[in-house]
Design a protein around this motif. Structure first.
Motif, short mmCIF file in Angstrom:
data_model
loop_
_atom_site.label_atom_id
_atom_site.label_comp_id
_atom_site.label_asym_id
_atom_site.label_seq_id
_atom_site.Cartn_x
_atom_site.Cartn_y
_atom_site.Cartn_z
N ASN A 82 0.81 -1.22 0.00
CA ASN A 82 0.00 0.00 0.00
C ASN A 82 0.84 1.26 0.00
O ASN A 82 0.31 2.36 -0.20
N CYS A 83 2.14 1.12 0.24
CA CYS A 83 3.04 2.27 0.27
C CYS A 83 3.90 2.28 -0.99
O CYS A 83 5.14 2.34 -0.93
N ARG A 84 3.24 2.19 -2.12
CA ARG A 84 3.89 2.27 -3.41
C ARG A 84 3.17 3.31 -4.26
O ARG A 84 1.98 3.56 -4.08
N LYS A 85 3.88 3.89 -5.21
CA LYS A 85 3.28 4.97 -6.01
C LYS A 85 2.16 4.48 -6.91
O LYS A 85 1.39 5.28 -7.44
N THR A 86 2.05 3.17 -7.06
CA THR A 86 0.95 2.63 -7.85
C THR A 86 -0.38 2.66 -7.09
O THR A 86 -1.43 2.43 -7.67
N ASN A 87 -0.33 2.93 -5.78
CA ASN A 87 -1.54 3.00 -4.96
C ASN A 87 -2.19 4.37 -5.14
O ASN A 87 -1.98 5.29 -4.35
N GLU A 88 -2.99 4.51 -6.18
CA GLU A 88 -3.64 5.78 -6.49
C GLU A 88 -5.09 5.75 -6.02
O GLU A 88 -5.65 4.69 -5.74
N LEU A 89 -5.69 6.92 -5.94
CA LEU A 89 -7.09 7.02 -5.53
C LEU A 89 -8.00 6.35 -6.55
O LEU A 89 -7.77 6.44 -7.76
N ALA A 135 11.13 3.73 -8.00
CA ALA A 135 10.28 3.05 -8.99
C ALA A 135 8.86 2.95 -8.46
O ALA A 135 8.62 3.04 -7.25
N ASN A 136 7.92 2.78 -9.36
CA ASN A 136 6.51 2.73 -8.97
C ASN A 136 6.21 1.56 -8.03
O ASN A 136 5.27 1.62 -7.23
N THR A 137 7.00 0.50 -8.12
CA THR A 137 6.74 -0.69 -7.29
C THR A 137 7.60 -0.72 -6.03
O THR A 137 7.55 -1.69 -5.28
N ALA A 138 8.38 0.33 -5.78
CA ALA A 138 9.25 0.36 -4.60
C ALA A 138 8.48 0.88 -3.39
O ALA A 138 7.57 1.69 -3.50
N PHE A 139 8.87 0.39 -2.21
CA PHE A 139 8.27 0.86 -0.97
C PHE A 139 8.79 2.26 -0.65
O PHE A 139 9.99 2.51 -0.70
N VAL A 140 7.87 3.17 -0.33
CA VAL A 140 8.25 4.54 0.03
C VAL A 140 7.61 4.90 1.37
O VAL A 140 6.53 4.42 1.71
N THR A 141 8.31 5.71 2.13
CA THR A 141 7.75 6.15 3.42
C THR A 141 6.87 7.37 3.28
O THR A 141 6.09 7.69 4.18
N TRP A 142 6.99 8.09 2.16
CA TRP A 142 6.15 9.25 1.88
C TRP A 142 5.45 9.03 0.54
O TRP A 142 6.10 8.96 -0.49
N MET A 143 4.13 8.94 0.58
CA MET A 143 3.36 8.78 -0.65
C MET A 143 3.20 10.13 -1.35
O MET A 143 2.96 11.15 -0.70
N PRO A 144 3.32 10.17 -2.68
CA PRO A 144 3.20 11.45 -3.38
C PRO A 144 1.75 11.93 -3.39
O PRO A 144 0.82 11.14 -3.56
N ASN A 159 -7.51 16.80 -14.67
CA ASN A 159 -8.09 16.04 -13.56
C ASN A 159 -7.14 15.92 -12.38
O ASN A 159 -7.39 15.17 -11.46
N ILE A 160 -6.05 16.68 -12.42
CA ILE A 160 -5.05 16.60 -11.36
C ILE A 160 -5.10 17.85 -10.51
O ILE A 160 -5.12 18.96 -11.03
N THR A 161 -5.14 17.68 -9.20
CA THR A 161 -5.05 18.81 -8.29
C THR A 161 -3.58 19.15 -8.13
O THR A 161 -2.83 18.40 -7.52
N SER A 162 -3.16 20.26 -8.69
CA SER A 162 -1.74 20.57 -8.74
C SER A 162 -1.29 21.37 -7.52
O SER A 162 -2.09 22.00 -6.83
N SER A 163 0.01 21.33 -7.26
CA SER A 163 0.61 22.09 -6.18
C SER A 163 1.95 22.60 -6.68
O SER A 163 2.66 21.88 -7.40
N ASP A 164 2.30 23.85 -6.35
CA ASP A 164 3.57 24.37 -6.85
C ASP A 164 4.75 23.92 -6.00
O ASP A 164 5.88 24.31 -6.26
N ARG A 165 4.49 23.10 -4.99
CA ARG A 165 5.54 22.48 -4.20
C ARG A 165 5.22 20.99 -4.06
O ARG A 165 4.07 20.62 -3.83
N ALA A 166 6.23 20.14 -4.22
CA ALA A 166 6.00 18.70 -4.11
C ALA A 166 5.53 18.37 -2.70
O ALA A 166 6.08 18.84 -1.72
N ALA A 167 4.46 17.59 -2.61
CA ALA A 167 3.86 17.26 -1.31
C ALA A 167 3.69 15.76 -1.18
O ALA A 167 3.53 15.04 -2.18
N TYR A 168 3.69 15.28 0.08
CA TYR A 168 3.65 13.85 0.35
C TYR A 168 2.87 13.61 1.65
O TYR A 168 2.67 14.52 2.45
N TRP A 169 2.48 12.35 1.87
CA TRP A 169 1.73 12.00 3.08
C TRP A 169 2.04 10.56 3.50
O TRP A 169 2.51 9.76 2.71
#
Length: 224
Positions: A82-89, A135-144, A159-169
């Motif tokens: 669940n902590c991979r970049k492929t886990n999208e809404l 990589a999209n399949t790598a474990f990350v501690t901060w989700m984009p 369809n993307i909510t943009s931000s002028d600074r990279a944000a993570y959760w």
């Protein structure tokens, strides 16, 4: 005819003019320094506000992942998948949070300063910058942060909510102790996913500023 005593002329006017010019120069330089300082202060405030806004937006996505009863097991157990970049809404609302498994002894440090704690952790991808490179399949501690619009992807920029600074959760399930038995689900109920569960949700922007919230979710069980 009036006569002038040339010998009495000592250049006093020139001296006064030079002093006045020096005073005006000092005042002008001081004024310019004040303008530069005010500009820097204003710029820092604007940058801080942009970071705060981006981090708050990421925080909202982290909280949004717990809405609804779908994927309940994913909301109760930390899973690396669940902590991979492929886990999208998902448009159907069946979303999965990125739950980090934090040891009990480290929980206080994690809650007080998640940025510093994770930067010194043993994880391969411990910062937002690491997430961007992973990589999209790598474990990350901060989700984009991709926004709270389900199904947003690069193929549809509108369809993307943009931000002028990279944000993570990221999020963490707060396991209750025996001293909190009044709030803690009974063992059997916890196994079935019934009870009240408490979460820490973190949002951060550009690895510089972090914000945090806590949520309490009541779940009726895996079979409901």
């Amino acid at each position: 005819m009036t006569s002038f005593n040339i010998a009495a002329q000592r250049g006093a006017t020139l001296l006064v003019a030079l002093v006045m010019l020096l005073i005006l120069t000092v005042l002008a330089v001081s004024s310019m320094r004040g303008v530069v300082l005010e500009s820097r202060i204003t710029g820092n405030r604007a940058e801080s506000q942009r970071l705060q806004t981006a981090a708050e937006a990421a925080l909202r996505e982290g909280e949004f992942r717990f809405y609804g009863p779908a994927n309940l097991r994913d909301k109760l157990e930390p899973l690396e998948s669940n902590c991979r970049k492929t886990n999208e809404l998902q448009a159907n609302g069946a979303n999965r949070p990125c739950l980090l498994a934090i040891m009990t002894d480290d929980r206080k440090k994690f809650v007080l300063n998640p940025l510093a704690f994770l930067k010194t952790s043993s994880a391969d991808n411990k910062t937002g910058a690491d997430t961007d490179k992973a990589a999209n399949t790598a474990f990350v501690t901060w989700m984009p942060y991709r926004g709270t619009v389900p199904g947003a992807d690069d193929s549809d920029d509108s369809n993307i909510t943009s931000s002028d600074r990279a944000a993570y959760w990221n999020t963490h399930l707060i396991a209750m102790t025996e001293d909190d038995s009044s709030l803690n689900p009974e063992y059997g109920a916890a196994m079935e996913g019934r009870g009240t569960y408490f979460y820490v949700v973190n949002g951060q922007a550009a690895d510089q500023l972090a914000v945090q919230s806590t949520t309490a979710n009541i779940y009726l069980g895996l079979n409901n």
